[in-house]
Write an enzyme that holds these catalytic residues in place. Structure first.
Site, short mmCIF file in Angstrom:
data_model
loop_
_atom_site.label_atom_id
_atom_site.label_comp_id
_atom_site.label_asym_id
_atom_site.label_seq_id
_atom_site.Cartn_x
_atom_site.Cartn_y
_atom_site.Cartn_z
CB THR A 70 -0.84 0.07 1.37
OG1 THR A 70 -1.76 -0.94 1.10
CG2 THR A 70 -1.73 1.45 1.43
CD GLN A 177 -3.86 -10.51 -5.14
OE1 GLN A 177 -3.67 -11.83 -5.33
NE2 GLN A 177 -4.23 -10.12 -4.13
CB ALA A 195 7.05 -9.15 0.75
CB CYS A 320 -24.32 -7.78 3.37
SG CYS A 320 -25.74 -7.37 2.28
#
Length: 473
Positions: A70, A177, A195, A320
């Site tokens: 991120t 991914q 990683a 949901c």
């Protein structure tokens, strides 16, 4: 317990564990120092950078390590936008990017920039032509994931990269991914990875920036990692990350064939074993270990708990979820069913016997959840016989209202399924709902059931979704 959530995080690879333990003894010193301990730490860091760069397909001096995938995304986007601020402040992303990309886009928009989201096909992939049309003279940066984290669909990165090159726009690829399975093809400009997605330790990401790409690091200046990732390097973690990436790449060719056979088995068998299921994502152009399916009349989180009790760890992009109560942005962008969503992502080494046991357990788990929610016991017919239809038309209302305000999906869809046969052919059911997921799941139900979705209109406290009863196909 069978762990089927490798797309979230994978177990630590044995090679990573060995490298981590060894480098804890050798890589604790400051690699910027010239004494023996510092030189030893520098050698470990340089070797890890070379190994990671080889796996990514870039030069070692183009790659830096960050504190997470991120952080790599946030850093890469911010630096590229700042480096090209004179070109403009327009950012292009796909509608199915990871939240780290979308959050960066939101921050850019709040700072006065503009953002275009490129829609995707029902498979989850962008059209290269549509993506190219989103590029403008003031576009500073474009972003496209290599493969989707929820449904596994691989993106046409090479074609989009060519369109970006022709437009003079750098392309950032989130490869979190896919890096375990091979390098990303195409002329990308920036690339990020994480990683713990490939068997390395958490807390290590990577950012590659090609030479010639205009880039301006943001935040206070720091001399480490080319000024692009501040702070003392986590050398043991970095060494373990690079070692595990090299190890999984060595195993990727054989393991991808084996895991694809297992996921193909799940894709084929789930619709046979469980009624009212939609398998989503591209059936061919996808990651070998990942698939997603959605079950009508099922709450995804409840289904996950049932599967957990049966010994299976899976995840959900359900409409949901307990944290947001909103549909998965990926499934929404694809226009597919979000109810009862299950993502299965198999880690390397998953035995076929565990997949067979999952297929044995799944139907029972889905049935249990449907019974708890009061779902229809059997699929209602789309239309009765001619005699029945005439009788129904004489007494049934042309418009029937289902008030599901205040009730979360899949309840509005379940109530719709229960009453659709109570209106005559051509009659309409108005489903009142204030759950955002209904906007996605009611049209999806209509497509699966051969009913006509008319549209929606605002009502006090929510939205009315209009469904017209159609004859049996």
């Amino acid at each position: 317990m069978s762990y089927f959530d490798a797309a979230s995080s994978t177990p630590l690879h044995p090679v990573a564990r060995q490298a981590l333990q060894a480098s804890l003894d050798e890589g604790w010193a400051d690699p910027a120092r010239l004494y023996r301990e510092g030189r030893r730490a520098r050698l470990l860091l340089d070797a890890a950078r070379e190994a990671a760069a080889e796996a990514v397909g870039c030069r070692p001096d183009e790659l830096v390590f960050t504190t997470s995938g991120t952080r790599a995304v946030h850093t890469g986007i911010a630096g590229a936008l700042a480096g090209r601020h004179r070109a403009g402040r327009h950012l292009v992303v796909s509608a199915v990017e990871h939240s780290s990309v979308l959050h960066s886009a939101q921050a850019h928009r709040h700072a006065g920039g503009t953002v275009s989201e490129v829609p995707v096909l029902r498979t989850g992939a962008v059209s290269p032509g549509t993506y190219a049309q989103a590029l403008r003279p003031d576009t500073a940066l474009a972003c496209l994931q290599s493969a989707n984290h929820e449904v596994g669909t691989e993106q046409p990165v090479a074609a989009v990269a060519e369109a970006c090159r022709a437009a003079g726009v750098p392309l950032l690829v989130d490869a979190a991914q896919s890096l375990a399975w091979g390098p990303v093809d195409g002329g990308w400009s920036l690339l990020t990875g994480s990683a713990h997605k490939w068997g390395g330790p958490a807390g290590v990401g990577l950012l590659a920036v090609r030479k010639g790409v205009r880039y301006a690091p943001q935040g206070p200046a720091d001399e480490r990692e080319s000024g692009r990732s501040p702070g003392f390097e986590n050398i043991p973690g970095i060494v373990a990350a690079a070692a595990s990436l090299r190890a999984v790449r060595a195993e990727a060719a054989a393991e991808s064939v084996r895991l694809r056979e297992l996921t193909d088995r799940i894709r084929a068998r789930v619709p046979e074993l469980v009624p009212d299921v939609e398998v989503v994502g591209d059936p061919v152009t996808r990651l070998p270990h990942l698939l997603t399916f959605s079950c009508l009349y099922v709450d995804g989180e409840t289904l996950l708990h049932e599967l957990d009790r049966e010994g299976f760890s899976v995840s959900s992009g359900s409409s949901c979820t307990s944290s947001t109560l909103t549909p998965s942005h990926v499934l929404r962008a694809m226009g597919v069913l979000s109810e009862g969503n299950v993502r299965v992502s198999l880690p390397a080494g998953t035995p076929a016997e565990e997949v067979d046991r999952f297929l044995e357990v799944l139907p029972r788990a889905v049935t249990t959840v449907r019974e708890k929610l009061g779902a229809p016991a059997a699929v209602p017919t789309a239309a009765p016989t001619t005699v029945q239809a005439a009788g129904a038309a004489a007494s049934a209302p042309d418009v029937l209202v289902v008030d599901a305000l205040g009730r979360r999906c899949p309840i509005p869809v379940i109530e719709l399924a229960k009453v659709i046969a109570d209106v005559p052919l051509g009659g309409t059911v108005r489903v009142l709902s204030d759950d955002e997921a209904a906007r996605l799941d009611i049209p999806a139900w209509c497509e699966m059931r051969g009913q006509e979705y008319v549209g929606e209109e605002p009502v006090a406290g929510g939205t009315a979704y209009l469904v017209r009863r159609a004859p049996a196909p």
